[in-house]
Enzyme design. Structure first.
Site, PDB file in Angstrom:
ATOM      1  N   SER A 107      -2.350   5.107   4.769  1.00 58.22           N
ATOM      2  CA  SER A 107      -3.159   6.454   4.855  1.00 58.22           C
ATOM      3  C   SER A 107      -2.266   7.465   5.607  1.00 58.22           C
ATOM      4  CB  SER A 107      -4.514   6.300   5.645  1.00 58.22           C
ATOM      5  OG  SER A 107      -4.325   5.491   6.885  1.00 58.22           O
TER       6      SER A 107
ATOM      7  N   HIS B  48      -6.879   5.332  -0.819  1.00 59.77           N
ATOM      8  CA  HIS B  48      -6.142   6.492  -0.990  1.00 59.77           C
ATOM      9  C   HIS B  48      -5.632   6.316  -2.338  1.00 59.77           C
ATOM     10  CE1 HIS B  48      -6.402   8.074   3.002  1.00 59.77           C
ATOM     11  NE2 HIS B  48      -6.568   6.713   3.343  1.00 59.77           N
TER      12      HIS B  48
ATOM     13  N   LYS C  12     -12.949   9.547  -0.352  1.00 60.29           N
ATOM     14  CA  LYS C  12     -11.598  10.363  -0.673  1.00 60.29           C
ATOM     15  C   LYS C  12     -11.925  10.970  -2.278  1.00 60.29           C
ATOM     16  CE  LYS C  12      -9.845   7.463   2.773  1.00 60.29           C
ATOM     17  NZ  LYS C  12     -10.527   8.144   4.013  1.00 60.29           N
TER      18      LYS C  12
HETATM   19  C1  LIG Z   1      -6.934   3.052   4.212  1.00 58.94           C
HETATM   20  C2  LIG Z   1      -8.479   3.369   4.654  1.00 58.94           C
HETATM   21  N1  LIG Z   1      -9.312   2.388   4.577  1.00 58.94           N
HETATM   22  C3  LIG Z   1     -10.319   2.568   5.003  1.00 58.94           C
HETATM   23  C4  LIG Z   1     -11.056   3.682   5.441  1.00 58.94           C
HETATM   24  C5  LIG Z   1     -12.560   3.741   5.780  1.00 58.94           C
HETATM   25  O1  LIG Z   1     -13.117   4.517   4.981  1.00 58.94           O
HETATM   26  P1  LIG Z   1     -14.414   5.481   5.385  1.00 58.94           P
HETATM   27  O2  LIG Z   1     -13.777   6.612   5.986  1.00 58.94           O
HETATM   28  O3  LIG Z   1     -15.137   5.490   4.130  1.00 58.94           O
HETATM   29  O4  LIG Z   1     -15.140   4.637   6.532  1.00 58.94           O
HETATM   30  C6  LIG Z   1     -10.064   4.706   5.422  1.00 58.94           C
HETATM   31  C7  LIG Z   1     -10.420   6.185   5.980  1.00 58.94           C
HETATM   32  O5  LIG Z   1      -9.941   7.067   6.350  1.00 58.94           O
HETATM   33  C8  LIG Z   1      -8.930   4.665   5.100  1.00 58.94           C
HETATM   34  O6  LIG Z   1      -8.071   5.558   5.078  1.00 58.94           O
END
Ligand SMILES: Cc1ncc(COP(=O)(O)O)c(C=O)c1O
Length: 420
Positions: free
Chosen positions: A190, A218, A249
């Site tokens: 991320s 992502h 996203k």
């Molecule tokens: C790689 C990754 N996994 C999980 C999440 C968690 O997702 P959410 O924002 O829908 O709770 C994020 C969010 O930033 C993320 O970047």
């Protein structure tokens, strides 16, 4: 005798509190800035027009009429909230349609929709792993993965980001731990925007009898011909046991999904506490996500995926030409590279990152600032990201701003990191 220890003392003594205070006095806090309209390529933020290079709205679908209508129709039919968990009283047909379409898109037997992506990771890892098991995670994995590992009380064996020989070492050691083994990695990381080497990872997992879970937060709606993510891009969909994605996203909404074999998903449906003991995602969120999935799966999808990656390449090349140290796209064994919508500019020092952020913000460009623990210590970066809907004029304006800000910043604070 009453304790003299106050559990709230950390709220006063945490070093971040002091730093926040100092940053506030200098007007250099990069967080909690207020949007005054939708997240689009150009936003109104705190009284000024700013170019948005700090959102995860990769396909620009938060502004799409069909996605907005999906949310409106869902509110009109089901109201504003479901006031209960999916398990008891919060499932509507939109959740089931969304699960069905996501499973089809990802090519899995089944899928389970959670209220957020964070809960999806918590709910899968915390339920499928137990104290006797071992979980092996890349040190760059998202915080929600780490939280799920901690919740599970499985033995955690982290390996240094992207180092396959260290993954193999962890797998080798894990076979002596006595329980099942799960490897979990982000498909696209991320903060750095790099891509996990899935072909090598699936081979290693197969060799050591480990299961594999890939977080496609992502990558869904971005990578692969169908936009199904890194597993599709690398042609390893049938060798990855569980896939996770968020709706926050590319899908322009809020929520998360775990997709995989029917028996595993059924088990989560009746055992996963972060699924069962929280309110179902609101109708508007599900309606919007469903509309976005349908756009991605339509003929329009591939053009959108191509456009966001094209914009990412343009911004990457532009920032590199200006002398910034931009994280390079992941190079594959065949010599090609994988661009993602995340284009990070390395800064290193936390304060420098905050001041550079401030200079850009004041000049009309909003980016994200990532400090430890989101990145390794002394690895502060400005995380820029693009949308399919950014046009070249806007990206050029942003690059022009970066150029002016760099010059002024370096004359005051000294040189920023460059590639050599
Ligand atoms: C790689 C990754 N996994 C999980 C999440 C968690 O997702 P959410 O924002 O829908 O709770 C994020 C969010 O930033 C993320 O970047």
């Amino acid at each position: 005798m009453p304790t003299s220890i106050d559990v709230f003392a950390k709220a006063r003594e945490n070093e971040r509190i002091e730093q926040l205070k100092a940053a506030r006095e200098l007007g250099a806090v990069p967080y909690f800035h207020v949007l005054e309209g939708p997240t689009l390529p150009v936003v109104e933020m705190e009284g000024m027009r700013r170019i948005m290079l700090g959102s995860n709205n990769y396909l620009g679908l938060t502004g799409d009429e069909r996605v907005r209508q999906g949310a409106i129709d869902a509110v009109n039919k089901y109201g504003t909230g479901l006031t209960g968990s999916r398990f008891l009283n919060g499932t509507i047909d939109l959740h089931l349609e969304l699960e069905h379409e996501l499973a089809q898109w990802l090519g899995t037997e089944d899928a389970l929709v959670f209220t957020t992506g964070h809960q999806a990771n918590l709910g899968a890892l915390g339920t499928l792993l137990g104290p006797g098991d071992t979980v092996i995670a890349d040190s760059g994995d998202h915080a929600s993965i780490l939280d799920g590992c901690i919740l599970s009380r499985a033995k955690l064996r982290p390996f240094r980001h992207g180092r396959m020989h260290l993954l193999e070492k962890a797998l080798d050691r894990a076979t002596g731990d006595g329980g099942g083994i799960l490897v979990v990695v982000d498909g696209v990381f991320s903060m750095e925007g790099d891509v996990a080497p899935l072909p090598e990872i699936v081979e290693l997992c197969a060799r050591y009898g480990a299961r594999l879970m890939v977080d496609e937060a992502h990558a869904l709606g971005v990578l692969g011909a169908r936009g199904a993510g890194t597993c599709e891009l690398f042609g390893v969909e049938d060798r990855v046991d569980l896939r996770m994605a968020t709706f926050s996203k590319s899908l322009a909404s809020c929520g998360g999904v775990i997709a995989g074999a029917a028996d595993v998903i059924e088990y989560l449906r009746i055992q996963s506490r972060p699924f069962m003991f929280t309110a179902a995602s609101v109708p508007a969120a599900v309606g919007a996500a469903l509309a976005a999935v349908r756009i991605c799966r339509s003929e329009e999808g591939p053009a959108l995926f191509a456009r966001v990656l094209d914009n990412a390449r343009y911004l990457h090349d532009g920032l590199t030409a200006l002398g910034f140290h931009v994280v390079e796209p992941t190079r594959l064994n065949d010599g090609s590279d994988v661009v993602t919508p995340v284009v990070p500019v390395l800064v290193g020092d936390d304060w420098k990152a905050a001041f550079l952020w401030k200079a850009l913000y004041e000049a009309g460009v909003f980016v994200n600032t990532a400090l430890h623990p989101a990145v390794p210590p002394a690895g502060a970066l400005l995380r820029t990201s693009v949308m399919a809907t950014h046009d070249r004029t806007t990206l050029d304006q942003a690059l022009e701003t970066f150029a002016q800000v760099k010059q002024a910043f370096e004359s005051e604070h000294g040189p920023l990191p460059s590639r050599q």
